[in-house]
Every structure is written in C-alpha cells, then in structure tokens.
Design a protein around this motif. Sequence first.
Motif, PDB file in Angstrom:
ATOM      1  N   UNK A  78       0.844  -1.204   0.000  1.00 14.39           N
ATOM      2  CA  UNK A  78       0.000   0.000   0.000  1.00 14.39           C
ATOM      3  C   UNK A  78       0.877   1.252   0.000  1.00 14.39           C
ATOM      4  N   UNK A  79       1.934   1.222   0.818  1.00 14.46           N
ATOM      5  CA  UNK A  79       2.848   2.372   0.885  1.00 14.46           C
ATOM      6  C   UNK A  79       3.510   2.626  -0.466  1.00 14.46           C
ATOM      7  N   UNK A  80       3.934   1.552  -1.146  1.00 24.40           N
ATOM      8  CA  UNK A  80       4.555   1.703  -2.471  1.00 24.40           C
ATOM      9  C   UNK A  80       3.558   2.315  -3.449  1.00 24.40           C
ATOM     10  N   UNK A  81       2.299   1.850  -3.394  1.00 25.13           N
ATOM     11  CA  UNK A  81       1.281   2.392  -4.284  1.00 25.13           C
ATOM     12  C   UNK A  81       1.042   3.874  -4.042  1.00 25.13           C
ATOM     13  N   UNK A  82       0.971   4.261  -2.766  1.00 23.99           N
ATOM     14  CA  UNK A  82       0.746   5.669  -2.430  1.00 23.99           C
ATOM     15  C   UNK A  82       1.930   6.519  -2.884  1.00 23.99           C
ATOM     16  N   UNK A  83       3.135   6.053  -2.604  1.00 23.38           N
ATOM     17  CA  UNK A  83       4.334   6.801  -3.003  1.00 23.38           C
ATOM     18  C   UNK A  83       4.420   6.948  -4.514  1.00 23.38           C
ATOM     19  N   UNK A  84       4.074   5.866  -5.236  1.00 22.54           N
ATOM     20  CA  UNK A  84       4.087   5.931  -6.697  1.00 22.54           C
ATOM     21  C   UNK A  84       3.090   6.974  -7.194  1.00 22.54           C
ATOM     22  N   UNK A  85       1.854   6.918  -6.654  1.00 22.74           N
ATOM     23  CA  UNK A  85       0.826   7.856  -7.076  1.00 22.74           C
ATOM     24  C   UNK A  85       1.214   9.302  -6.788  1.00 22.74           C
ATOM     25  N   UNK A  86       1.732   9.547  -5.575  1.00 18.50           N
ATOM     26  CA  UNK A  86       2.147  10.899  -5.203  1.00 18.50           C
ATOM     27  C   UNK A  86       3.329  11.355  -6.056  1.00 18.50           C
ATOM     28  N   UNK A  87       4.288  10.440  -6.261  1.00 18.40           N
ATOM     29  CA  UNK A  87       5.478  10.787  -7.038  1.00 18.40           C
ATOM     30  C   UNK A  87       5.149  11.149  -8.471  1.00 18.40           C
TER      31      UNK A  87
ATOM     32  N   UNK B  94       0.463  13.131 -16.814  1.00 20.96           N
ATOM     33  CA  UNK B  94       0.844  11.729 -16.604  1.00 20.96           C
ATOM     34  C   UNK B  94      -0.125  11.103 -15.624  1.00 20.96           C
ATOM     35  N   UNK B  95      -0.638   9.952 -15.975  1.00 20.82           N
ATOM     36  CA  UNK B  95      -1.526   9.208 -15.075  1.00 20.82           C
ATOM     37  C   UNK B  95      -0.685   8.220 -14.273  1.00 20.82           C
ATOM     38  N   UNK B  96      -0.810   8.243 -12.943  1.00 23.54           N
ATOM     39  CA  UNK B  96       0.012   7.336 -12.138  1.00 23.54           C
ATOM     40  C   UNK B  96      -0.356   5.871 -12.300  1.00 23.54           C
ATOM     41  N   UNK B  97      -1.629   5.594 -12.597  1.00 25.18           N
ATOM     42  CA  UNK B  97      -2.085   4.210 -12.692  1.00 25.18           C
ATOM     43  C   UNK B  97      -2.825   3.975 -14.001  1.00 25.18           C
ATOM     44  N   UNK B  98      -2.834   2.714 -14.408  1.00 22.53           N
ATOM     45  CA  UNK B  98      -3.467   2.318 -15.658  1.00 22.53           C
ATOM     46  C   UNK B  98      -4.989   2.419 -15.556  1.00 22.53           C
TER      47      UNK B  98
END
Length: 223
Positions: free
Chosen positions: A31-40, A52-56
Amino acid sequence: MRKNSDIRTFEDRRFQTSMARASIAVVAGGVAVGVLWGVGVGTLSASSGVAMEPFESPSPAVWALSLAAAVLASLALHELVHAFFFRRFAPPGARVTFGANLRAGMVYASAEGVVYTRDQYRVIALSPSIVVTALLIAVGIGLKWPLWTIVTATAHLSGCTGDWGYVARIDRDPSIKWCEDTSWGVRFYGEDLEDAPAGFSVVDGGKGAGKGSDDPSEGGDAE
C-alpha cells in the motif's frame, strides 16, 4: 544424526501468527509503495506540466481477470521454483511431491527423505520470492500497468512469509546444519551426518550419500 528441531507449519500456532503478521507487513508495504508511486507521478506531472496518469485505466473486467490469473499462476510457479531447486540439489532419483492443506489454505512442494545443507535450503526457500516476484514485475512493466504490478507482487510476497520464517529459524540457530522439507513443514538437524540412519538421502554440494528412516515422530517438537 541428531534432530535439532522442526516447524510443523499447519499445527504451530506461534509460527502461523508470525506468518500472518509478516503478511500484514507486506500488504502494508505494498500500500505504501502504491501511495508513493501515485504521489510521485502526480508531483512529477504537476512540476513538468506534462499530463501523466500514475495508474493504468484498462477495462475493469480485463484488469480483474488478468489480476486473478496472475495470482493463481504465481502460486503454481512458486511451487515449481521450489521443486526445481529441490531437484537441483538432490541426488539422482529424488522425488518431489506437491500437495495442499485446504484447512490452512496452503499449497506446497516437498522432498521428504532428502536432507539438504542449510545453505542449499536457504536457496530452495527464498528462490520463489525472488524469481516469481521479478517475473510479475517484468510482466507488469511490459503491460505498463503499475497498479497491477504492485498488487500482484504484493499478493505473491504476502504468501512467501512461511519460507522466510524457515530461513529466519536457520539464521537464528547456527547449530542447524541440515534441513529436510516435509509435507507438514521442515525438520532441522545438527552435528555431522556420518552416521545417518538408513532411509535418508543426504546431499552435500549436490552429491548424494546415505539412506534411511524417515519417521517424523523422532526428536523434538516444533517450538
């Protein structure tokens, strides 16, 4: 040959609790990796001015079905990787079996009757965590589906905690020299195996020696 200890995976409540806690930690990490990816990605998009869209965003049905297929495939691949290394280090003719404990919701591969060195058993136990997770990440990168990648890798790693628990026991106890994987867990041995009882196939650097009794009731109980 002196039995050191064992882990009865489907009976040892303390070990099961440890596995569950480790699995929760893995999920929290995912979950932390997902949040960091989205925020980044969101921050990079805002600062660069490039959308840029963080997720597909594929079809929900396609995404869900591919996720379910990947999770099921990772279970099978996990055990096949175990089996590959069981055979890689075992004497010729060693038999690897597969099974499931429905009550515990676990599938497993085992090589009862073959005693591996502690270093060989580390490789056997940890290889699926590395090989299968790397494969899932590679597929996810190829699909360009970051959320799918994070979810499938997290799901797989959360099911690897029993393997990590076996290795942790070996690392904590230097008196463990040899390991035998079984259909109910793992049996550990200390001291030399020069006088191994008849029934075991003892491996050393991939070479077999010795044959003998395979009675799980001998020696101590799981901690």
